[in-house]
Design a protein around this motif. Structure first.
Motif, mmCIF file in Angstrom:
data_model
loop_
_atom_site.group_PDB
_atom_site.id
_atom_site.type_symbol
_atom_site.label_atom_id
_atom_site.label_comp_id
_atom_site.label_asym_id
_atom_site.label_seq_id
_atom_site.Cartn_x
_atom_site.Cartn_y
_atom_site.Cartn_z
ATOM 1 N N PRO A 89 46.790 36.599 51.965
ATOM 2 C CA PRO A 89 47.373 37.756 51.274
ATOM 3 C C PRO A 89 46.356 38.374 50.316
ATOM 4 C CG PRO A 89 48.195 35.713 50.328
ATOM 5 C CD PRO A 89 47.363 35.334 51.515
ATOM 6 N N GLU A 90 45.829 39.539 50.663
ATOM 7 C CA GLU A 90 44.799 40.182 49.851
ATOM 8 C C GLU A 90 45.430 41.151 48.854
ATOM 9 O OE1 GLU A 90 41.967 41.909 52.507
ATOM 10 O OE2 GLU A 90 40.915 40.009 52.767
ATOM 11 N N ALA A 91 44.695 41.426 47.780
ATOM 12 C CA ALA A 91 45.183 42.307 46.722
ATOM 13 C C ALA A 91 44.692 43.740 46.881
ATOM 14 C CB ALA A 91 44.749 41.766 45.362
ATOM 15 N N ARG A 92 43.936 44.023 47.928
ATOM 16 C CA ARG A 92 43.371 45.348 48.180
ATOM 17 C C ARG A 92 42.481 45.796 47.023
ATOM 18 N NH1 ARG A 92 48.517 48.611 50.902
ATOM 19 N NH2 ARG A 92 48.873 47.094 52.591
ATOM 20 N N ASP A 93 41.799 44.820 46.458
ATOM 21 C CA ASP A 93 40.809 45.072 45.411
ATOM 22 C C ASP A 93 39.479 44.580 45.962
ATOM 23 O OD1 ASP A 93 39.047 44.857 43.236
ATOM 24 O OD2 ASP A 93 40.684 44.528 41.820
ATOM 25 N N PRO A 94 38.529 45.470 46.287
ATOM 26 C CA PRO A 94 37.302 45.045 46.981
ATOM 27 C C PRO A 94 36.548 43.940 46.256
ATOM 28 C CG PRO A 94 37.476 47.439 46.964
ATOM 29 C CD PRO A 94 38.562 46.930 46.071
ATOM 30 N N ILE A 95 36.440 44.023 44.940
ATOM 31 C CA ILE A 95 35.679 43.018 44.186
ATOM 32 C C ILE A 95 36.421 41.689 44.170
ATOM 33 C CG2 ILE A 95 34.696 42.432 41.944
ATOM 34 C CD1 ILE A 95 34.319 45.399 41.421
ATOM 35 N N LEU A 112 52.238 39.555 42.032
ATOM 36 C CA LEU A 112 51.634 39.578 40.700
ATOM 37 C C LEU A 112 50.170 39.983 40.767
ATOM 38 C CD1 LEU A 112 51.700 38.876 37.636
ATOM 39 C CD2 LEU A 112 51.070 36.536 38.298
ATOM 40 N N LEU A 113 49.413 39.364 41.670
ATOM 41 C CA LEU A 113 47.994 39.689 41.788
ATOM 42 C C LEU A 113 47.785 41.081 42.378
ATOM 43 C CD1 LEU A 113 46.648 36.240 43.036
ATOM 44 C CD2 LEU A 113 46.382 37.238 40.766
ATOM 45 N N TRP A 114 48.727 41.514 43.194
ATOM 46 C CA TRP A 114 48.623 42.829 43.814
ATOM 47 C C TRP A 114 48.843 43.941 42.780
ATOM 48 C CZ3 TRP A 114 51.244 43.920 49.185
ATOM 49 C CH2 TRP A 114 50.724 45.088 49.710
ATOM 50 N N GLU A 115 49.830 43.736 41.894
ATOM 51 C CA GLU A 115 50.222 44.798 40.983
ATOM 52 C C GLU A 115 49.465 44.761 39.651
ATOM 53 O OE1 GLU A 115 54.348 44.096 40.556
ATOM 54 O OE2 GLU A 115 54.855 44.649 42.641
ATOM 55 N N ASN A 116 48.998 43.586 39.236
ATOM 56 C CA ASN A 116 48.406 43.443 37.909
ATOM 57 C C ASN A 116 46.886 43.544 37.991
ATOM 58 O OD1 ASN A 116 47.633 42.617 35.293
ATOM 59 N ND2 ASN A 116 49.522 41.419 35.097
ATOM 60 N N LYS A 117 46.367 44.727 37.779
ATOM 61 C CA LYS A 117 44.924 44.954 37.848
ATOM 62 C C LYS A 117 44.194 44.218 36.730
ATOM 63 C CE LYS A 117 41.516 48.687 37.976
ATOM 64 N NZ LYS A 117 41.319 50.159 37.931
ATOM 65 N N GLU A 118 44.815 44.140 35.538
ATOM 66 C CA GLU A 118 44.181 43.450 34.415
ATOM 67 C C GLU A 118 44.012 41.964 34.699
ATOM 68 O OE1 GLU A 118 46.736 45.476 34.179
ATOM 69 O OE2 GLU A 118 45.772 47.231 33.238
ATOM 70 N N LEU A 119 44.977 41.374 35.382
ATOM 71 C CA LEU A 119 44.888 39.945 35.699
ATOM 72 C C LEU A 119 43.772 39.678 36.705
ATOM 73 C CD1 LEU A 119 46.492 37.558 34.641
ATOM 74 C CD2 LEU A 119 47.892 37.643 36.707
ATOM 75 N N ARG A 120 43.620 40.558 37.690
ATOM 76 C CA ARG A 120 42.521 40.406 38.651
ATOM 77 C C ARG A 120 41.178 40.561 37.940
ATOM 78 N NH1 ARG A 120 45.664 44.115 41.684
ATOM 79 N NH2 ARG A 120 44.013 45.683 41.469
ATOM 80 N N ALA A 121 41.088 41.526 37.032
ATOM 81 C CA ALA A 121 39.840 41.720 36.277
ATOM 82 C C ALA A 121 39.543 40.509 35.408
ATOM 83 C CB ALA A 121 39.944 42.981 35.420
ATOM 84 N N LEU A 122 40.602 39.868 34.865
ATOM 85 C CA LEU A 122 40.412 38.669 34.063
ATOM 86 C C LEU A 122 39.804 37.542 34.889
ATOM 87 C CD1 LEU A 122 41.061 37.005 31.422
ATOM 88 C CD2 LEU A 122 43.198 36.374 32.568
ATOM 89 N N LEU A 123 40.302 37.342 36.106
ATOM 90 C CA LEU A 123 39.783 36.277 36.969
ATOM 91 C C LEU A 123 38.340 36.567 37.372
ATOM 92 C CD1 LEU A 123 42.929 35.689 39.203
ATOM 93 C CD2 LEU A 123 42.040 34.169 37.434
ATOM 94 N N VAL A 124 38.037 37.821 37.680
ATOM 95 C CA VAL A 124 36.665 38.186 38.060
ATOM 96 C C VAL A 124 35.712 37.956 36.896
ATOM 97 C CG1 VAL A 124 35.176 40.097 38.738
ATOM 98 C CG2 VAL A 124 37.395 39.799 39.847
#
Length: 380
Positions: A89-95, A112-124
């Motif tokens: 299940p991908e989040a459609r966030d290339p990075i 959650l990971l799909w909708e929360n851009k801030e959370l994905r940026a936090l993990l990156v």
């Protein structure tokens, strides 16, 4: 066939070391408990067999319904995606999608990971921060009420500072996980069950096939007239069984994110285990279920011989000549230690004596012989 055994032992040892070696040889320090900003957590420091610090393990309390594994994506994951074998299940966030691989079918977590851009940026950013310090993220596993963070320490010396920064950095992610609603679909743990079943089937075939074949070739007497013929027959059978079981494994796994890893492990183990299981099974059917009439020959002067190899134990053989029609036919076969002791006991510890030889046709058409010791004649 004896030359096969060192290779089998080497393959078995390498498989076990790759699969469980880090857990067998690592030294795990006692779990300690600490807290930071009201967040209570436990931590371990894992050292390698030579004492070098290898991993830092942090664990946090999370709802028991959460089951997932988040780790760095590698080339094998990208290969599985390229051939459409992976259903991650991908989040459609290339990075984010390029850096992380999510092994879960927990719909709430995926959303959650799909909708929360801030959370994905936090993990990156957390991943980049670890790498700048000389550490690396191994995985983040959730299950049975715990979220475990595995960090490869690498060249980091001050693990206390690394531990505190990791906890502080992940607090928003932990809070988001704890406030997630229950998944509307099946429990997230269900995604791991098919892969576990497939792996266990592969390991069972690998272990049973290897050690049953080892028992036949080392501990059992040689009975077949033409072992090569049965080997070719079992090879054809094993190819068909391999294809059928591979289809079963693929269908049983379904569309789960870890399908490519479980299938690769199964294909490797079964490629070794299925041919060996096939040989052992077909040999057992050919010999043990053979109730047809057989020819019986009385031999008065069978001879025992023992050859000592430079490496390994002694090899016992019995040689004899049987009268087949109007001519004598010589034969010699390797026997196991029990048959050797049985013949020596019947012959009163001599190396020559009488035997009865039963020549069987074999249920599948592969002839075999059976040696029955007879008491040695009484000397006057």
């Amino acid at each position: 066939m004896w030359g096969f055994m060192p290779w089998w032992g080497l393959i078995t040892c390498l498989t076990l070391v790759i699969w469980r070696g880090n857990k067998w040889f690592a030294q795990l320090n006692p779990r300690q408990v600490d807290s930071l900003g009201g967040e209570r957590y436990g931590y371990h420091e894992e050292r390698s067999g030579i004492g070098a610090l290898g991993r830092l393990l942090l664990d946090f309390d999370v709802p028991a319904a959460r089951f997932f594994r988040l780790r760095r994506e590698n080339w094998f994951d990208r290969f599985g995606k390229g051939i459409r074998l992976v259903a991650e299940p991908e989040a459609r966030d290339p990075i984010y999608d390029k850096l992380f691989f999510l092994d879960s079918d927990d719909e709430s977590l995926v959303n959650l990971l799909w909708e929360n851009k801030e959370l994905r940026a936090l993990l990156v950013s957390f991943l980049g921060r670890l790498e700048r310090k000389g550490a690396r993220l191994i995985s983040m596993d959730a299950g049975n009420g715990k979220l475990s963070l595995y960090i490869g320490v690498g060249s980091v010396r001050r693990t206390g500072q690394l531990r505190e920064e990791s906890v502080a950095w992940l607090m928003p992610f932990l809070q988001a996980i704890r406030t997630l609603p229950a998944s509307p679909t099946r429990p997230a743990r269900a995604s791991r069950i098919p892969a576990d079943v497939v792996r266990r089937v592969g390991l069972t075939l690998f272990a049973f096939g290897g050690y049953s074949a080892s028992w036949i070739w080392i501990m059992s007497s040689e009975r077949l007239f033409e072992p090569a013929a049965l080997t070719w027959f079992s090879a054809i059978f094993s190819v068909l069984a391999y294809i059928a079981l591979a289809i079963w494994a693929f269908r049983h796994l379904g569309r789960v994110s870890n399908r490519h890893r479980a299938l690769a492990m199964w294909l490797f183990l079964s490629a070794i285990g299925i041919p060996l299981c096939s040989f052992a099974l077909i040999r057992a059917i050919n010999i043990n279920l053979d109730f047809a009439e057989h020819n019986t020959f009385a031999v008065e002067d069978a001879v025992l011989a023992t050859h000592h190899k430079r490496k390994g134990g002694p090899i016992h053989r019995v040689s004899f000549r049987i009268l087949d029609g109007t001519h004598h036919q010589s034969d010699s076969l390797r026997i196991d230690w029990l048959d050797y002791r049985r013949l020596r006991s019947a012959w009163k510890d001599k190396d020559t004596g009488p035997v009865i030889v039963h020549v069987h046709p074999g249920l599948l058409g592969f002839g075999w012989r059976e040696i029955i010791p007879q008491p040695a004649p009484v000397e006057d």
